[in-house]
Design an enzyme around this catalytic site. Structure first.
Site, PDB file in Angstrom:
ATOM      1  N   LYS A 270      41.416  38.131  34.272  1.00 22.77           N
ATOM      2  CA  LYS A 270      42.026  38.698  35.487  1.00 22.77           C
ATOM      3  C   LYS A 270      41.549  40.122  35.721  1.00 22.77           C
ATOM      4  CE  LYS A 270      46.364  36.137  35.680  1.00 22.77           C
ATOM      5  NZ  LYS A 270      46.047  35.462  36.937  1.00 22.77           N
ATOM      6  N   ARG A 345      48.134  24.580  36.078  1.00 21.55           N
ATOM      7  CA  ARG A 345      48.012  23.172  36.466  1.00 21.55           C
ATOM      8  C   ARG A 345      47.473  22.328  35.313  1.00 21.55           C
ATOM      9  NH1 ARG A 345      44.356  24.891  41.439  1.00 21.55           N
ATOM     10  NH2 ARG A 345      45.809  26.616  41.237  1.00 21.55           N
TER      11      ARG A 345
HETATM   12  N1  BES Z   1      49.789  32.838  36.793  1.00 18.53           N
HETATM   13  C1  BES Z   1      48.868  32.870  37.869  1.00 18.53           C
HETATM   14  C2  BES Z   1      49.551  32.910  39.230  1.00 18.53           C
HETATM   15  C3  BES Z   1      50.366  34.132  39.536  1.00 18.53           C
HETATM   16  C4  BES Z   1      49.835  35.155  40.301  1.00 18.53           C
HETATM   17  C5  BES Z   1      51.672  34.234  39.103  1.00 18.53           C
HETATM   18  C6  BES Z   1      50.603  36.268  40.598  1.00 18.53           C
HETATM   19  C7  BES Z   1      52.423  35.344  39.390  1.00 18.53           C
HETATM   20  C8  BES Z   1      51.914  36.350  40.144  1.00 18.53           C
HETATM   21  C9  BES Z   1      47.981  31.628  37.827  1.00 18.53           C
HETATM   22  O1  BES Z   1      47.726  31.130  36.567  1.00 18.53           O
HETATM   23  C10 BES Z   1      46.682  32.002  38.416  1.00 18.53           C
HETATM   24  O2  BES Z   1      45.994  32.775  37.840  1.00 18.53           O
HETATM   25  N2  BES Z   1      46.393  31.427  39.572  1.00 18.53           N
HETATM   26  C11 BES Z   1      45.172  31.674  40.247  1.00 18.53           C
HETATM   27  C12 BES Z   1      44.635  30.336  40.721  1.00 18.53           C
HETATM   28  C13 BES Z   1      43.207  30.370  41.164  1.00 18.53           C
HETATM   29  C14 BES Z   1      42.288  30.720  40.020  1.00 18.53           C
HETATM   30  C15 BES Z   1      42.869  29.022  41.752  1.00 18.53           C
HETATM   31  C16 BES Z   1      45.459  32.602  41.418  1.00 18.53           C
HETATM   32  O3  BES Z   1      46.535  32.533  42.007  1.00 18.53           O
HETATM   33  O4  BES Z   1      44.586  33.416  41.723  1.00 18.53           O
HETATM   34 MN    MN Z   2      46.116  32.049  35.614  1.00 13.84          MN
END
Ligand code: BES
Ligand code: MN
Ligand code: ZN
Length: 492
Positions: A270, A345
């Site tokens: 991230k 997922r």
């Molecule tokens: N845990 C995150 C989603 C999230 C984002 C939760 C902000 C709480 C606050 C999830 O695992 C994630 O990283 N999702 C990605 C998906 C993408 C890579 C398709 C996202 O939302 O960017």
């Molecule tokens: Mn994630």
């Protein structure tokens, strides 16, 4: 959990209540609520004071000294427009008022339940008070200072009979939400998958059926998602399976939770890393479900409730899953992992397959799944996806009853094309051009429920706050524990 105050009801006149603070309601436009006139006159005012910081907006508070009165102070709390008043506003106002008093008062009384003469408003005021009093103290080295012990709700004598049940429900619902908050707020070094499993076992073991699958069992059962996500972490994954069996159940449901105890993104790390701390809350789905199970044994829920809690930590390392790895699930589905940050997922798929195998009437998964859901409907709201209209409507109604804003989002068929992989049955992200990231996540999950009526609650926004507001605390909100409880109470 931090000590929550005791909540009582009384039908006594407010002039007979000896408490540190009396909380009275005020609507927009300086419109006084029940007891407000008496309280104002007692502090030497003939009307709501004109104060630039207090307009009677939802959740605003104004503290006034009350020398020589049975209460040491009077607190005015805003409820917004009188013609827009609803039960959710009673909860919010009680939460805001108590939150502003929790460190400075020991005993508080309020006339808030009188603004809406219903048992529901007694429950809402009690929930607001309990939730507003919550603070996370487990990680402090020094004990917290003396604080609120008792909240007295002034109720109409016509409703005094139903008040006991309302207080019981409020305590149950608030406890569920605060258990969920504690789990989200806990530092991720203290609460990895094994520790969460141990905590849940300790909390629930003698009250509901608890089964924990360790990494060996997960391998034997071909739970490929949990194993793949955990590959980069020094902490092994866990699947916690819960079962609440009431006498003569009227139906059965399974709750499937995303439990990423920390989400760094894995090899798809991230950015920026300065915002990564909130990813200790990536187990908010599991947290809410554990909260629900803490309440179920004392509830009137007549539905058999199962849970599949999917716990893993998502970290980068030499053993981590690579973008382009393919994993094979126990139902035979192969998934190409193109982005290791779309890990929720992957672990939920294991839980959904097992839930579908257990032949329940409905499956609801709860997950901090996508940032995209917040872009679509805001940080405060829960995105609701479903393959079944009845289930969808039930959950939206429950969200309204709980005062946890929920909104239906689509599972457009055409978005499924984005999940087609060049090499496997599915890929774990959509294509860059298509947008609708929250829906794409939902469509991925739908693949694994095998036609069972199913709903997906994306709580990536609603389960976390950067600021306090009304009855909601900073960091973990504990949403949607009460929505789920309201839903389960209504069924049967
Ligand atoms: N845990 C995150 C989603 C999230 C984002 C939760 C902000 C709480 C606050 C999830 O695992 C994630 O990283 N999702 C990605 C998906 C993408 C890579 C398709 C996202 O939302 O960017
Ligand atoms: Mn994630
Ligand atoms: Zn995540």
């Amino acid at each position: 959990m931090s000590q929550l105050p005791n909540v009582h009801v009384t039908t006594d006149a407010i002039t007979d209540l000896a408490v540190d603070v009396l909380v009275v309601p005020v609507f927009r436009g300086a419109i006084e609520g029940p007891g407000t006139d008496t309280a104002l006159r007692a502090v030497g005012l003939s009307e709501v004071p004109r104060d630039a910081s207090f307009r009677g907006k939802p959740g605003e508070v104004l503290h006034l000294a009350a020398p020589g009165q049975p209460w040491g102070r009077v607190t005015l709390v805003g409820l917004g427009r009188l013609d827009e008043l609803d039960t959710a506003m009673v909860r919010r106002a009680a939460g805001a008022a108590i939150r502003s008093l929790v460190t400075s008062a020991t005993t508080v009384a309020t006339t808030l339940p009188l603004v809406e003469a219903s048992v529901g408003s007694i429950q809402a005021a009690a929930e607001g008070a309990l939730l507003g009093a919550y603070r996370y103290e487990d990680a402090r080295g020094t004990p917290s200072p003396a604080r609120l012990t008792d909240v007295t709700l002034v109720v109409p004598s016509s409703l005094a009979e139903g008040a006991a049940e309302a207080l019981h429900l409020a305590e149950l619902h608030a406890r569920a939400q605060c258990v969920a908050r504690d789990l989200v707020n806990a530092p991720p070094n203290r609460m990895g998958p094994e520790e969460v499993a141990a905590y849940v076992t300790e909390l629930l073991d003698d009250r509901v059926e608890v089964e924990v699958w360790d990494e060996e069992r997960l391998r034997a059962e071909r739970c490929a998602g949990l194993l793949s996500v955990a590959d980069g972490s020094a902490r092994p994954p866990r699947l916690v399976r819960l079962r609440y069996r009431p006498a003569n159940p009227v139906a059965s449901v399974s709750l499937v939770g995303k439990g990423i105890t920390f989400d760094s993104g894995g090899i798809s790390l991230k950015r920026p890393s300065t915002l990564m701390d909130a990813m200790k809350g990536d187990m908010g789905g599991v947290a809410a479900i554990v909260g629900v199970f803490a309440a179920l044994p004392d509830s009137r829920v007549r539905v058999e409730v199962h849970a599949e809690l999917c716990l893993a930590e998502n970290m980068p390392s030499g053993s981590a899953t690579r973008p382009s790895d393919v994993v094979t699930y126990r139902d035979g589905t192969t998934v190409e992992v193109l982005n290791t940050d779309a890990e929720g997922r992957l672990v939920l798929a294991d839980g959904l397959i097992l839930a579908a195998e257990s032949d329940v009437d409905a499956i609801v998964d709860v997950a901090t799944l996508t940032g995209a859901v917040s872009a679509a409907i805001g940080r405060h709201a829960i995105g609701v996806f479903a393959n079944d209209d009845d289930l969808l409507r039930q959950l939206l109604t429950a969200g309204e009853e709980a005062g946890e804003p929920s909104w239906h989002l689509p599972l457009w068929e055409e978005l499924s094309e984005g999940l087609e992989s060049d090499v496997a049955d599915l890929r774990n992200i959509g294509d860059k051009e298509q947008g609708a990231g929250a829906s794409v996540g939902g469509l991925f999950l739908r693949h694994f429920v095998d036609g069972t009526p199913w709903a997906h609650l994306d709580i990536a926004g609603a389960s976390w706050r950067n600021s306090e507001r009304d009855h909601l605390s900073k960091q973990g909100t504990g949403v949607p524990a009460r929505t789920l409880l309201c839903w389960l109470e209504q069924a049967g």
